[in-house]
Design an enzyme around this catalytic site. Structure first.
Site, PDB file in Angstrom:
ATOM      1  N   SER A   1      48.373  18.671  35.220  1.00 17.60           N
ATOM      2  CA  SER A   1      48.113  18.173  33.742  1.00 17.60           C
ATOM      3  C   SER A   1      47.317  18.818  33.168  1.00 17.60           C
ATOM      4  O   SER A   1      47.172  18.851  31.850  1.00 17.60           O
ATOM      5  CB  SER A   1      47.649  16.720  33.930  1.00 17.60           C
ATOM      6  OG  SER A   1      46.253  16.620  34.677  1.00 17.60           O
TER       7      SER A   1
ATOM      8  N   THR B   1      67.034  -1.162  -6.469  1.00 16.00           N
ATOM      9  CA  THR B   1      67.300  -1.972  -5.356  1.00 16.00           C
ATOM     10  C   THR B   1      68.544  -1.513  -4.736  1.00 16.00           C
ATOM     11  O   THR B   1      69.391  -1.061  -5.451  1.00 16.00           O
ATOM     12  CB  THR B   1      67.114  -3.407  -5.453  1.00 16.00           C
ATOM     13  OG1 THR B   1      68.286  -3.822  -6.312  1.00 16.00           O
ATOM     14  CG2 THR B   1      65.906  -3.963  -5.919  1.00 16.00           C
ATOM     15  N   HIS B   2      68.839  -1.621  -3.593  1.00 18.42           N
ATOM     16  CA  HIS B   2      70.141  -0.941  -2.874  1.00 18.42           C
ATOM     17  C   HIS B   2      70.225   0.621  -3.348  1.00 18.42           C
ATOM     18  O   HIS B   2      71.424   0.960  -3.735  1.00 18.42           O
ATOM     19  CB  HIS B   2      71.297  -1.833  -3.213  1.00 18.42           C
ATOM     20  CG  HIS B   2      71.139  -3.160  -2.980  1.00 18.42           C
ATOM     21  ND1 HIS B   2      71.446  -3.714  -1.732  1.00 18.42           N
ATOM     22  CD2 HIS B   2      70.400  -4.164  -3.577  1.00 18.42           C
ATOM     23  CE1 HIS B   2      70.998  -5.062  -1.649  1.00 18.42           C
ATOM     24  NE2 HIS B   2      70.420  -5.340  -2.964  1.00 18.42           N
TER      25      HIS B   2
ATOM     26  N   SER C   1      66.292  29.234   0.057  1.00 14.76           N
ATOM     27  CA  SER C   1      67.622  29.526   0.804  1.00 14.76           C
ATOM     28  C   SER C   1      67.559  30.891   1.183  1.00 14.76           C
ATOM     29  O   SER C   1      67.505  31.774   0.265  1.00 14.76           O
ATOM     30  CB  SER C   1      68.825  28.998   0.142  1.00 14.76           C
ATOM     31  OG  SER C   1      69.712  29.433   0.820  1.00 14.76           O
TER      32      SER C   1
ATOM     33  N   LYS D   1      68.059  28.332  -4.826  1.00 15.90           N
ATOM     34  CA  LYS D   1      67.681  26.874  -4.121  1.00 15.90           C
ATOM     35  C   LYS D   1      66.268  26.967  -4.380  1.00 15.90           C
ATOM     36  O   LYS D   1      65.523  27.893  -3.945  1.00 15.90           O
ATOM     37  CB  LYS D   1      68.030  26.933  -2.642  1.00 15.90           C
ATOM     38  CG  LYS D   1      69.748  26.686  -2.802  1.00 15.90           C
ATOM     39  CD  LYS D   1      70.163  25.401  -3.216  1.00 15.90           C
ATOM     40  CE  LYS D   1      69.573  24.403  -2.632  1.00 15.90           C
ATOM     41  NZ  LYS D   1      70.266  23.951  -1.281  1.00 15.90           N
TER      42      LYS D   1
ATOM     43  N   ASN E   1      64.062  23.969  -2.171  1.00 16.21           N
ATOM     44  CA  ASN E   1      64.210  22.925  -1.416  1.00 16.21           C
ATOM     45  C   ASN E   1      62.839  22.042  -1.014  1.00 16.21           C
ATOM     46  O   ASN E   1      61.916  22.752  -0.797  1.00 16.21           O
ATOM     47  CB  ASN E   1      64.951  23.424  -0.043  1.00 16.21           C
ATOM     48  CG  ASN E   1      66.188  23.976  -0.428  1.00 16.21           C
ATOM     49  OD1 ASN E   1      66.934  23.542  -0.934  1.00 16.21           O
ATOM     50  ND2 ASN E   1      66.573  24.819   0.480  1.00 16.21           N
TER      51      ASN E   1
ATOM     52  N   GLU F   1      61.385  16.594   3.823  1.00 21.31           N
ATOM     53  CA  GLU F   1      62.534  16.332   5.052  1.00 21.31           C
ATOM     54  C   GLU F   1      61.668  16.585   6.217  1.00 21.31           C
ATOM     55  O   GLU F   1      62.034  15.647   7.339  1.00 21.31           O
ATOM     56  CB  GLU F   1      63.376  17.512   4.739  1.00 21.31           C
ATOM     57  CG  GLU F   1      64.244  17.377   3.523  1.00 21.31           C
ATOM     58  CD  GLU F   1      65.072  18.632   3.130  1.00 21.31           C
ATOM     59  OE1 GLU F   1      66.427  18.639   3.506  1.00 21.31           O
ATOM     60  OE2 GLU F   1      64.823  19.695   2.699  1.00 21.31           O
TER      61      GLU F   1
ATOM     62  N   GLN G   1      50.117   9.573  33.785  1.00 23.94           N
ATOM     63  CA  GLN G   1      50.013  10.887  33.446  1.00 23.94           C
ATOM     64  C   GLN G   1      50.506  11.223  32.110  1.00 23.94           C
ATOM     65  O   GLN G   1      50.225  12.095  31.237  1.00 23.94           O
ATOM     66  CB  GLN G   1      49.987  11.806  34.382  1.00 23.94           C
ATOM     67  CG  GLN G   1      49.693  13.125  34.059  1.00 23.94           C
ATOM     68  CD  GLN G   1      49.427  14.230  35.188  1.00 23.94           C
ATOM     69  OE1 GLN G   1      48.641  14.190  36.002  1.00 23.94           O
ATOM     70  NE2 GLN G   1      50.358  15.094  35.523  1.00 23.94           N
TER      71      GLN G   1
ATOM     72  N   LYS H   1      49.312  11.316  27.709  1.00 24.42           N
ATOM     73  CA  LYS H   1      48.767  12.161  26.843  1.00 24.42           C
ATOM     74  C   LYS H   1      49.512  12.875  25.869  1.00 24.42           C
ATOM     75  O   LYS H   1      49.083  12.889  24.710  1.00 24.42           O
ATOM     76  CB  LYS H   1      47.601  13.136  27.770  1.00 24.42           C
ATOM     77  CG  LYS H   1      46.580  12.264  28.112  1.00 24.42           C
ATOM     78  CD  LYS H   1      45.898  13.074  29.367  1.00 24.42           C
ATOM     79  CE  LYS H   1      46.144  12.775  30.855  1.00 24.42           C
ATOM     80  NZ  LYS H   1      46.342  11.174  31.092  1.00 24.42           N
TER      81      LYS H   1
HETATM   82  N1  ARG Z   1      46.011  13.987  35.634  1.00 23.86           N
HETATM   83  C1  ARG Z   1      45.778  12.701  35.970  1.00 23.86           C
HETATM   84  C2  ARG Z   1      46.311  11.559  35.076  1.00 23.86           C
HETATM   85  O1  ARG Z   1      46.225  12.029  33.771  1.00 23.86           O
HETATM   86  C3  ARG Z   1      44.447  12.285  36.469  1.00 23.86           C
HETATM   87  C4  ARG Z   1      44.157  10.863  37.256  1.00 23.86           C
HETATM   88  C5  ARG Z   1      44.898  11.174  38.658  1.00 23.86           C
HETATM   89  N2  ARG Z   1      44.727  10.298  39.562  1.00 23.86           N
HETATM   90  C6  ARG Z   1      45.268  10.223  40.741  1.00 23.86           C
HETATM   91  N3  ARG Z   1      45.178   9.200  41.483  1.00 23.86           N
HETATM   92  N4  ARG Z   1      46.075  11.028  41.181  1.00 23.86           N
HETATM   93  O2  ARG Z   1      46.493  10.445  34.973  1.00 23.86           O
END
Ligand code: ARG
Length: 457
Positions: A23, A155-156, A277, A283, A285, A290, A322, A325
């Site tokens: 990760s 409206t609409h 463009s 153009k 834009n 958008e 995981q 994030k």
């Molecule tokens: N990289 C992991 C996560 O983001 C950290 C926790 C890992 N825990 C484990 N039991 N392997 O969740």
């Protein structure tokens, strides 16, 4: 590769499996939070007599050196770093030696990552709020400047009733205000500290979790270790807050895209916020609006995708978590990229007041004609029908409603010559004077309250 968990394994992890498992490419964004969490944990371990004062000092000094490396962008990741937690611990070992191995006593990466991520979010919430506030301030300043600028309200997407441009601008102020308040409300549910929950069952050392939570800027320790390490409601809520804000920005954007067309011609964007463009030299834009509109769709996907990830999970930590994030970082980066650009584009756009008021035709005051009859004592339902007939009569004669001759009006109902006054647009607007209405008086009041909201927090 050396891992934190290699003891019971006979071979190292397959290379592609490693790439899937790691990760670090994304959780390196938690570096500062991870180091600070570890500093606080070392302190808690010392208070629990797990670390001696000297060991604690060594660890804290080492972690501060690591923090400095991150701050100065001098930290060098090793190939063996599976995630940010491993990286920090590995580097600490290099800097202080054996004592580093005592830091992970009584904690798990499960409570560690949940703590780091919540800390990161506590830092991120005010950044988002400020960016939203920036756009609100621009809307508010524009509203102040356009209190008597007339705009056809739709409206609409059909012409409906005239409003002031200020009123329209403020409608977006209020949706952003709710976005900001939602983020403020969310804080309390983010500010629970999971550190000390261990892998799932709690820590076996006498850690003062309440003090630990406080020292890291949390409101309190999470009350249940199983929930503490697995709760990701705060992630889903955060993604919802971002997604809904994205939807609001999309609505503003869709309006601006329409208003900048030659057909509407209400708004011209500054060159600094328009694109051209590659083929058509003429153009200009509204790409940025958008993109804001398009990215709202992506942000909705981040929420629904993560909800689906959560849905099938059994209790406690699973590696699926995981996946929390990347969507949060992406939603945050997206909003922080869009908000200032929309603010700048709105601040610098040119408003074509003449085109706006010219787009208000007399039929948009048909409700006012019905109200005129109501003021003469006719029930509204009947007044609506009579006015409808007048609209049809004018259309059949190829006239606009205000051009209908008095004799025609009088054939339809108790109209007098003063019916003409109904077609003064500003008068119509001034009548909508109750709280929240489009009259300049009501809008002035809205502006006053909006200013308090901006100043208040
Ligand atoms: N990289 C992991 C996560 O983001 C950290 C926790 C890992 N825990 C484990 N039991 N392997 O969740």
């Amino acid at each position: 590769m050396t891992t934190l968990w290699g003891g019971r394994f006979s071979t190292k992890l397959n290379e592609q499996a490693w790439a899937l498992n790691t990760s670090l490419p994304f959780d390196r964004r938690l570096a500062l939070q991870d180091v600070r969490g570890s500093i606080a944990w070392a302190g808690a371990l010392q208070k629990a007599n797990v670390l001696t004062e000297t060991e604690c000092e060594q660890i804290v000094d080492g972690l501060q050196a690591v923090e400095k490396e991150f701050a100065e962008k001098a930290f060098v990741f090793a190939e063996s770093d599976e995630d940010i937690h491993t990286a920090v611990e590995r580097r600490l070992g290099e800097l202080i030696g054996a004592a580093a191995g005592k830091l992970h006593t009584g904690r798990s990466r499960n409570d560690q990552v949940a703590t780091d991520f919540r800390s990161w979010m506590l830092d991120s919430l005010p950044l988002l709020e400020d960016a939203i506030k920036g756009l609100q301030s621009v809307l508010l300043a524009l509203a102040e400047a356009h209190q008597t600028t007339l705009l056809p309200g739709y409206t609409h997407l059909q012409r409906a009733q005239p409003v002031t441009f200020a009123h329209w601008l403020l409608s977006h102020f209020w949706s952003l205000q709710r976005d900001r308040e939602r983020l403020q409300d969310l804080r309390a549910r983010v500010a629970l500290c999971p550190l000390g929950c261990g892998a799932l069952a709690g820590t076996a050392f006498p850690i003062d979790r309440a003090a630990l939570a406080q020292s890291l800027g949390f409101d309190m320790a999470s009350p249940n270790s199983i929930d503490g390490i697995s709760d990701r409601d705060f992630v889903a809520e955060y993604l919802f807050c971002c997604g809904l804000c994205g939807v609001h920005l999309s609505k503003i954007s869709e309006n601006i895209v329409l208003f900048t067309t030659a057909e509407f011609g209400f708004i011209e964007l500054s060159d600094a916020y328009s694109t051209g463009s590659s083929l058509m030299p003429q153009k200009k834009n509204p790409d940025l609006f958008e993109l804001a509109r398009g990215k709202a769709g992506t942000m909705i996907g981040l929420l629904t995708g993560f909800m689906a990830t959560l849905k099938g999970l059994p209790s406690t930590y699973d590696k699926d978590l995981q996946e929390d994030k990347v969507p949060v970082f992406q939603a945050t980066d997206t909003l922080l990229a869009i908000l200032p650009v929309l603010a700048g584009a709105l601040e610098t756009m040119n408003v074509n007041k003449e085109r706006m008021s010219a787009a208000i035709d007399a039929s948009m005051l048909a409700t006012d004609v019905a109200d005129y009859l109501v003021r003469k004592g006719m029930p509204f339902r009947e007044a609506h029908a009579v006015t409808g007939k007048a609209v049809r009569a004018a259309a059949e004669k190829g006239l606009s409603l205000d051009q209908l001759p008095l004799s025609e009006w009088q054939a339809l109902g108790p109209f007098e010559a003063d019916v003409q006054q109904v077609f003064e647009v500003l008068k119509s607007i001034e009548k909508r004077n109750a709280i929240g209405g489009t009259s300049p008086q009501s809008v002035k009041n809205q502006i006053r309250i909006a200013k308090l909201k901006i100043k208040g927090d």
